[in-house]
Design an enzyme around this catalytic site. Structure first.
Site, PDB file in Angstrom:
ATOM      1  N   GLY A 109       0.809  -1.213   0.000  1.00 16.45           N
ATOM      2  CA  GLY A 109       0.000   0.000   0.000  1.00 16.45           C
ATOM      3  C   GLY A 109       0.848   1.271   0.000  1.00 16.45           C
ATOM      4  O   GLY A 109       0.398   2.322  -0.458  1.00 16.45           O
ATOM      5  N   GLU A 112       1.640   1.820  -3.525  1.00 19.40           N
ATOM      6  CA  GLU A 112       0.380   2.215  -4.175  1.00 19.40           C
ATOM      7  C   GLU A 112       0.026   3.668  -3.840  1.00 19.40           C
ATOM      8  O   GLU A 112      -0.437   4.415  -4.704  1.00 19.40           O
ATOM      9  CB  GLU A 112      -0.745   1.268  -3.730  1.00 19.40           C
ATOM     10  CG  GLU A 112      -0.509  -0.157  -4.235  1.00 19.40           C
ATOM     11  CD  GLU A 112      -1.501  -1.155  -3.647  1.00 19.40           C
ATOM     12  OE1 GLU A 112      -1.391  -1.446  -2.440  1.00 19.40           O
ATOM     13  OE2 GLU A 112      -2.380  -1.623  -4.376  1.00 19.40           O
ATOM     14  N   GLU A 132       2.752  -8.243  -1.501  1.00 28.55           N
ATOM     15  CA  GLU A 132       1.531  -8.818  -0.912  1.00 28.55           C
ATOM     16  C   GLU A 132       1.441 -10.313  -1.138  1.00 28.55           C
ATOM     17  O   GLU A 132       0.833 -11.039  -0.341  1.00 28.55           O
ATOM     18  CB  GLU A 132       0.285  -8.141  -1.494  1.00 28.55           C
ATOM     19  CG  GLU A 132       0.078  -6.700  -1.067  1.00 28.55           C
ATOM     20  CD  GLU A 132       0.690  -5.673  -2.006  1.00 28.55           C
ATOM     21  OE1 GLU A 132       1.617  -6.028  -2.773  1.00 28.55           O
ATOM     22  OE2 GLU A 132       0.256  -4.512  -1.962  1.00 28.55           O
TER      23      GLU A 132
HETATM   24  C1  HXC Z   1       2.349  -3.648  10.278  1.00 28.96           C
HETATM   25  C2  HXC Z   1       4.605  -3.370  10.132  1.00 28.96           C
HETATM   26  C3  HXC Z   1       4.549  -3.393   8.725  1.00 28.96           C
HETATM   27  C4  HXC Z   1       3.258  -3.539   8.122  1.00 28.96           C
HETATM   28  C5  HXC Z   1       6.611  -3.163   9.294  1.00 28.96           C
HETATM   29  N1  HXC Z   1       5.915  -3.204  10.438  1.00 28.96           N
HETATM   30  N2  HXC Z   1       5.797  -3.270   8.234  1.00 28.96           N
HETATM   31  N3  HXC Z   1       3.524  -3.489  10.908  1.00 28.96           N
HETATM   32  N4  HXC Z   1       2.199  -3.665   8.953  1.00 28.96           N
HETATM   33  N5  HXC Z   1       3.078  -3.531   6.804  1.00 28.96           N
HETATM   34  C6  HXC Z   1       6.430  -3.141  11.806  1.00 28.96           C
HETATM   35  C7  HXC Z   1       7.115  -4.422  12.222  1.00 28.96           C
HETATM   36  O1  HXC Z   1       6.169  -5.373  12.654  1.00 28.96           O
HETATM   37  C8  HXC Z   1       8.007  -3.941  13.324  1.00 28.96           C
HETATM   38  O2  HXC Z   1       7.248  -3.764  14.494  1.00 28.96           O
HETATM   39  C9  HXC Z   1       8.422  -2.563  12.849  1.00 28.96           C
HETATM   40  O3  HXC Z   1       7.446  -2.161  11.893  1.00 28.96           O
HETATM   41  C10 HXC Z   1       9.778  -2.562  12.170  1.00 28.96           C
HETATM   42  O4  HXC Z   1       9.756  -3.546  11.144  1.00 28.96           O
HETATM   43  P1  HXC Z   1      10.869  -4.682  11.013  1.00 28.96           P
HETATM   44  O5  HXC Z   1      10.272  -5.770  10.207  1.00 28.96           O
HETATM   45  O6  HXC Z   1      11.423  -5.055  12.359  1.00 28.96           O
HETATM   46  O7  HXC Z   1      11.992  -3.906  10.206  1.00 28.96           O
HETATM   47  P2  HXC Z   1      13.035  -4.503   9.169  1.00 28.96           P
HETATM   48  O8  HXC Z   1      13.628  -5.777   9.689  1.00 28.96           O
HETATM   49  O9  HXC Z   1      13.974  -3.372   8.864  1.00 28.96           O
HETATM   50  O10 HXC Z   1      12.194  -4.885   7.873  1.00 28.96           O
HETATM   51  C11 HXC Z   1      11.569  -3.880   7.136  1.00 28.96           C
HETATM   52  C12 HXC Z   1      10.556  -4.496   6.141  1.00 28.96           C
HETATM   53  C13 HXC Z   1       9.584  -5.427   6.886  1.00 28.96           C
HETATM   54  C14 HXC Z   1      11.315  -5.274   5.048  1.00 28.96           C
HETATM   55  C15 HXC Z   1       9.835  -3.326   5.476  1.00 28.96           C
HETATM   56  O11 HXC Z   1       9.053  -4.704   7.997  1.00 28.96           O
HETATM   57  C16 HXC Z   1       8.440  -5.911   6.052  1.00 28.96           C
HETATM   58  O12 HXC Z   1       8.606  -6.796   5.231  1.00 28.96           O
HETATM   59  N6  HXC Z   1       7.262  -5.334   6.273  1.00 28.96           N
HETATM   60  C17 HXC Z   1       6.036  -5.786   5.614  1.00 28.96           C
HETATM   61  C18 HXC Z   1       6.009  -5.330   4.168  1.00 28.96           C
HETATM   62  C19 HXC Z   1       4.774  -5.809   3.461  1.00 28.96           C
HETATM   63  O13 HXC Z   1       4.508  -7.025   3.327  1.00 28.96           O
HETATM   64  N7  HXC Z   1       3.935  -4.883   2.984  1.00 28.96           N
HETATM   65  C20 HXC Z   1       2.672  -5.207   2.293  1.00 28.96           C
HETATM   66  C21 HXC Z   1       1.536  -5.210   3.300  1.00 28.96           C
HETATM   67  S1  HXC Z   1       0.016  -5.683   2.547  1.00 28.96           S
HETATM   68  P3  HXC Z   1       7.746  -4.339  15.924  1.00 28.96           P
HETATM   69  O14 HXC Z   1       6.632  -4.000  16.843  1.00 28.96           O
HETATM   70  O15 HXC Z   1       7.984  -5.788  15.732  1.00 28.96           O
HETATM   71  O16 HXC Z   1       9.019  -3.562  16.174  1.00 28.96           O
HETATM   72  C22 HXC Z   1      -0.492  -4.316   1.744  1.00 28.96           C
HETATM   73  C23 HXC Z   1      -1.801  -4.432   0.994  1.00 28.96           C
HETATM   74  C24 HXC Z   1      -2.279  -3.099   0.535  1.00 28.96           C
HETATM   75  O17 HXC Z   1       0.135  -3.296   1.739  1.00 28.96           O
HETATM   76  C25 HXC Z   1      -3.605  -3.189  -0.160  1.00 28.96           C
HETATM   77  C26 HXC Z   1      -4.836  -2.887   0.621  1.00 28.96           C
HETATM   78  C27 HXC Z   1      -4.890  -1.758   1.493  1.00 28.96           C
END
Ligand code: HXC
Length: 258
Positions: A109, A112, A132
């Site tokens: 997102g 996006e 995703e």
């Molecule tokens: C909730 C998130 C998050 C997310 C990161 N955090 N991304 N929380 N939703 N999308 C939180 C982590 O849980 C963590 O919290 C803190 O942020 C730091 O993240 P880390 O993972 O510890 O950092 P790092 O190791 O540097 O990794 C960074 C990262 C990874 C590669 C960006 O966080 C990641 O892969 N995030 C998810 C990316 C993703 O899949 N996005 C798509 C989402 S679905 P804590 O509390 O543990 O410290 C989507 C659909 C949209 O976007 C369409 C409809 C709306």
């Protein structure tokens, strides 16, 4: 207005909106997207504002929709509430130019959201992705459609199917971003571009935005006709008279949005 998940400042004629959920890498939850929609609508209706910049932190523009908020939702929750549709449509209704200034992660997102802005200026640290698929879902606020229009089918398929990230150089090469600058210079570059836009006639900026966006929605012939009619319409404005008179008189124009 005080926001919990945003920092909003108006500098001269530019509204700077900073996403501010540092502990979650600016993950987009309902609160943040609701506030963002409100802030953009406020900037759109504020006569002082002539351009908007949306940015995040050095580490993340936004790491996607908030996974913890979404993980337990059912189909009925998502479909029944038309999840995030009002918020995103509110952003897309904004008639003033919006620049995304992206450093660090712009994923899911977040990518996006950046693509919903009018153009993207990236720091050399930027990483774009639509991961995703790793969560068992696909993009939900325009990623399959907009990324494909930006970078073409092959790269869009690659990004959505493998979930890999694209760095700033590749994003610039592929046409996803308009410029890449060293991270330290990102905000100067984005605010400079916004100030430059703010000096133009807002009527003309809005016409440009409508015309370019129309190219995504229509045929070439219809799009060119739409552009031509807007071009003709500009001759009803004082700003056209001022812009052309200033050129002839070799001086800077003073636009008045009239
Ligand atoms: C909730 C998130 C998050 C997310 C990161 N955090 N991304 N929380 N939703 N999308 C939180 C982590 O849980 C963590 O919290 C803190 O942020 C730091 O993240 P880390 O993972 O510890 O950092 P790092 O190791 O540097 O990794 C960074 C990262 C990874 C590669 C960006 O966080 C990641 O892969 N995030 C998810 C990316 C993703 O899949 N996005 C798509 C989402 S679905 P804590 O509390 O543990 O410290 C989507 C659909 C949209 O976007 C369409 C409809 C709306």
């Amino acid at each position: 207005m005080a926001y919990k998940t945003l920092i909003v400042e108006i500098e001269e004629h530019v509204c700077l909106i900073k996403l501010n959920r540092p502990n979650a890498l600016n993950a987009l939850n309902s609160a943040l997207l609701g506030e963002l929609a409100d802030a953009v609508a406020g900037a759109n209706s504020n006569d002082k504002v002539r351009c908007i910049v949306i940015t995040g932190s050095d580490k993340a523009f936004a790491a996607g929709a908030d996974i913890s908020e979404m993980s337990d939702k059912s189909f009925v929750d998502m479909f029944g509430t038309d999840h995030f549709t009002d918020e995103t449509e509110s952003l897309l209704r904004c008639r003033k130019p919006i620049i995304a200034a992206v450093a660090g992660y712009a994923l899911g997102g977040g990518c996006e959201l950046a693509m919903m802005c009018d153009f993207i200026i990236a720091a050399d640290t930027a990483k774009f992705g639509q991961p995703e698929i790793n969560l068992g879902v696909l993009a939900g606020i325009g990623g399959t459609q907009r990324l494909t229009r930006f970078v073409g089918k092959s790269k869009a398929m690659d990004m959505h199917l493998t979930g890999r990230f694209m760095d700033a150089d590749e994003a610039e090469r592929s046409g996803l971003v308009s410029r890449v600058v060293p991270a330290k210079k990102l905000m100067d570059e984005a605010m400079g571009a916004a100030q430059k836009i703010a000096e133009k006639s807002l009527l003309t900026s809005m016409a440009v935005k409508e015309a370019v966006n129309r190219s995504y929605e229509t045929t070439l012939t219809e799009g060119v006709l739409f552009e031509r009619r807007l071009f003709h319409a500009m001759f009803a404005t004082e700003d056209q008279k001022e812009g052309m008179a200033a050129f002839v008189e070799k001086r800077e124009p003073k636009f008045r949005d009239k």
